[in-house]
Design a protein around this motif. Structure first.
Motif, short mmCIF file in Angstrom:
data_model
loop_
_atom_site.label_atom_id
_atom_site.label_comp_id
_atom_site.label_asym_id
_atom_site.label_seq_id
_atom_site.Cartn_x
_atom_site.Cartn_y
_atom_site.Cartn_z
N SER A 35 0.82 -1.21 0.00
CA SER A 35 0.00 0.00 0.00
C SER A 35 0.85 1.26 0.00
CB SER A 35 -0.92 0.02 1.23
OG SER A 35 -0.14 0.04 2.42
N GLN A 36 2.11 1.16 0.49
CA GLN A 36 2.91 2.36 0.60
C GLN A 36 4.40 2.02 0.71
OE1 GLN A 36 2.89 6.45 3.27
NE2 GLN A 36 2.30 4.57 4.26
N ILE A 37 5.23 2.83 0.08
CA ILE A 37 6.68 2.79 0.27
C ILE A 37 7.09 4.20 0.65
CG2 ILE A 37 8.92 2.36 -0.80
CD1 ILE A 37 7.52 0.44 -2.73
N ALA A 38 7.48 4.41 1.89
CA ALA A 38 7.83 5.74 2.39
C ALA A 38 9.34 5.85 2.51
CB ALA A 38 7.16 6.00 3.74
N VAL A 39 9.92 6.93 1.96
CA VAL A 39 11.36 7.14 1.95
C VAL A 39 11.65 8.55 2.46
CG1 VAL A 39 13.45 6.93 0.55
CG2 VAL A 39 11.37 5.76 -0.17
N ASP A 40 12.69 8.71 3.28
CA ASP A 40 12.99 10.03 3.83
C ASP A 40 14.17 10.71 3.15
OD1 ASP A 40 15.08 8.52 4.77
OD2 ASP A 40 14.82 9.02 6.89
N ASP A 41 14.61 10.17 2.01
CA ASP A 41 15.73 10.76 1.27
C ASP A 41 15.31 10.94 -0.19
OD1 ASP A 41 18.82 11.29 1.07
OD2 ASP A 41 18.38 9.88 -0.54
N GLU A 42 15.49 12.15 -0.72
CA GLU A 42 14.98 12.45 -2.05
C GLU A 42 15.68 11.65 -3.14
OE1 GLU A 42 13.49 16.32 -4.61
OE2 GLU A 42 14.51 16.60 -2.69
N ALA A 43 17.00 11.47 -3.03
CA ALA A 43 17.73 10.71 -4.05
C ALA A 43 17.26 9.26 -4.08
CB ALA A 43 19.23 10.80 -3.79
N MET A 44 17.12 8.64 -2.90
CA MET A 44 16.63 7.26 -2.83
C MET A 44 15.18 7.18 -3.30
SD MET A 44 17.13 4.07 -2.17
CE MET A 44 18.70 4.06 -1.32
N TYR A 45 14.38 8.18 -2.97
CA TYR A 45 12.98 8.23 -3.43
C TYR A 45 12.91 8.21 -4.95
CZ TYR A 45 8.71 10.74 -4.83
OH TYR A 45 7.55 11.15 -5.46
N ASN A 46 13.74 9.02 -5.60
CA ASN A 46 13.74 9.08 -7.07
C ASN A 46 14.22 7.75 -7.67
OD1 ASN A 46 12.78 11.73 -7.23
ND2 ASN A 46 14.84 12.58 -6.97
N GLU A 47 15.22 7.13 -7.02
CA GLU A 47 15.75 5.86 -7.52
C GLU A 47 14.70 4.75 -7.43
OE1 GLU A 47 19.35 2.73 -6.46
OE2 GLU A 47 19.50 4.81 -5.78
N ILE A 48 14.02 4.66 -6.28
CA ILE A 48 12.99 3.63 -6.09
C ILE A 48 11.82 3.87 -7.04
CG2 ILE A 48 11.27 2.73 -4.47
CD1 ILE A 48 13.32 3.11 -2.25
#
Length: 518
Positions: free
Chosen positions: A249-262
């Motif tokens: 239902s959700q993948i939460a990331v607290d880093d923008e670079a990792m967020y963009n990669e995922i």
């Protein structure tokens, strides 16, 4: 079942928590500096042959030499070495799809017949370095995708045992046969049952492209071995690749670079799920916000509580992991001791199956269940443990209870035990058991704020402190925080973080730059 993936990124490591219905079931930590992960491919240099072990030690750039056994060379090792040798400077490189394959490795042979000291060898990490042991290697190279695993130097198509439909088997074999070049085989994963034809074809082609890039890297690094030829994707994307399904239902990331990669990776494999990836921008640490920190502290302790007073004691040794099941005060309150023991053992089995995944315990696990006199109850407990362990992706074997009430489980271990990273020397007391007097803490913090505001000229200061210190500094209408803001003419923000030591204080500016740490 509602699944969530919570990713916390720090400068030194990436922590990935998987929750099922808000309950933590897996915790993975990836050190940013190590660079030696399962699946990575290296051009190593043979350092030492051990005829007595029928094995060799290989330098791949790790602080400890990696280990490869004769049986880990793989059946097509001569063909692999022929390709590696052809990539040396000044030689015309061969391609796997046009090669004539060599005779396979003999099952009862000696490693000295195939390896010599100083020889370059293409290897893949099968197990990360654990404790005093270096990485474990294999030369049976494979490249894993979401739907397939590519296996060079073979022409066979293998299917997951969970694929039972005859029509589905025919479809998948037809797709693979149409795409695969000569001398390439695949293992078709369970996830392929739900995949479209074009997705499987794209996955196979992607792995073939990765193989070709890996072979091209041999020529570039032949003179500078040991060298990394191909890196497995980061741990977060690996978990997503192997686990992503409709229940996420959700993948939460607290880093923008990792967020963009995922997000970019999910866009490739399943575009319709891209929207479930969320960038967390809250002031509270992401693990605190999703109640992960509290679960880690309670679940990684030596004592794990069960319902109605029962509990587990989990201890780790170099040789094995030992789990003791205790009923607590229940036996005193209940008349039917056999039924009580059975109920506690069933509850313990559920928690133990979860703990094995959560802590990633491997090797031999010995469980001391409460004694039960009825053979039927012992058999039911054994069957229940097998059912509970069926969802565990690590290879494992569960043995029936002995007459002493002991159950033995062997579980594949490819990474260091997660719990070892949770216990360390206290950074606050440095192992002395004594800390600075808390009565002087507010004065010490004020002195630092005074320096930062008046001497260094900062107008905005953020403190990251333990919840106890945060409560103390914010207590009351005319709190210490308000007094300091008025006194030093600054903006002062206080963030409570459960991972911070009880008297530790971190000071940050508006951009999040660490001013310094007490």
């Amino acid at each position: 079942m509602n699944r969530e993936l919570i990713v916390n990124v720090t400068p030194t490591e990436i922590s990935i928590a998987m929750c099922e219905d808000k309950v933590l079931v897996e915790l993975n930590k990836e050190q940013c500096q190590t660079g030696f992960a399962v699946g990575d491919i290296y051009l190593g240099k043979v350092r030492k042959i051990m005829p007595g072990l029928n094995a060799a030690f290989v330098n791949i750039g790790h602080e400890k030499d990696a280990f490869i056994h004769y049986l880990d060379l793989g059946g097509q090792f001569p063909s692999l070495q022929k390709l590696v040798a052809s990539q040396q400077p000044g030689k015309r490189g061969l391609r796997a799809e046009t090669m004539k394959l060599e005779a396979p490795v003999e099952k009862g042979g000696k490693i000295g017949d195939y390896l010599q000291v100083g020889q370059n060898i293409m290897v893949q990490i099968a197990k990360e370095a654990i404790s005093t042991k270096g990485p474990r290697l294999t030369a049976d190279i494979s490249l894993a995708g979401r739907n397939v695993v590519l296996v060079p130097f073979t022409s066979k198509v293998f299917l997951s045992q969970k694929i039972r439909s005859a029509d589905e088997k025919k479809r998948l074999k037809r797709i693979a046969a149409a795409v695969l070049p000569k001398n390439f085989g695949v293992i078709i994963r369970t996830a392929a049952m739900e995949a479209k034809d074009e997705d499987i074809e794209h996955d196979i082609q992607t792995q073939i492209d990765r193989w070709r890039k890996t072979c091209a890297a041999i020529k570039k690094n032949a003179a500078s071995a040991p060298a990394q030829l191909m890196s497995e994707m980061n741990r977060a994307n690996t978990i997503i690749r192997d686990s992503l399904n409709g229940s996420f239902s959700q993948i939460a990331v607290d880093d923008e670079a990792m967020y963009n990669e995922i997000r970019g990776y999910i866009r490739q494999i399943e575009p319709e799920k891209e929207k479930i990836v969320k960038l967390y921008r809250g002031n509270v640490p992401i693990f605190d916000n999703f109640d992960i920190s509290k679960q880690i502290k309670s679940l990684f302790a030596k004592y794990v509580s069960l319902r109605r007073g029962a509990y587990l004691i989990i201890e780790h040794t170099e040789a094995m992991n030992v789990i003791d099941v205790n009923s607590g005060n229940r036996t005193k309150a209940e008349d039917d001791q056999e039924q009580t023991a059975f109920d506690v053992n069933l509850a313990a089995a559920r928690e133990i199956a979860r703990q094995l995944r959560l802590r990633d315990l491997g090797g031999i696990v010995i469980i001391d269940f409460i004694d039960m006199h009825k053979a039927a109850n012992r058999q039911l407990l054994y069957e229940e443990m097998n059912k509970l362990m069926a969802t565990d992706k690590a290879k494992h074997t569960v043995l029936p209870l002995t007459k002493f009430g002991l159950m033995q489980i062997t579980r594949q271990r490819v990474r260091p035990v997660a719990v070892q990273d949770v216990t360390d020397v206290c950074p606050t007391c440095n192992g002395t058991g004594r800390i600075e007097p808390t009565v002087l803490l507010d004065k010490k913090i004020e002195n630092k704020i005074s320096y930062l505001a008046q001497d260094a000229g900062h107008k905005y200061i953020k403190l990251r402190v333990s919840p106890y210190v945060s409560t103390y500094l914010n207590h009351g209408l005319w709190s210490l925080r308000r007094r300091w803001m008025w006194k030093y003419k600054i903006q002062l923000k206080i963030v409570a973080d459960q991972s911070v030591g009880i008297v530790d204080v971190h000071y940050y500016d508006k951009e999040g730059k660490d001013l310094y740490k007490d």
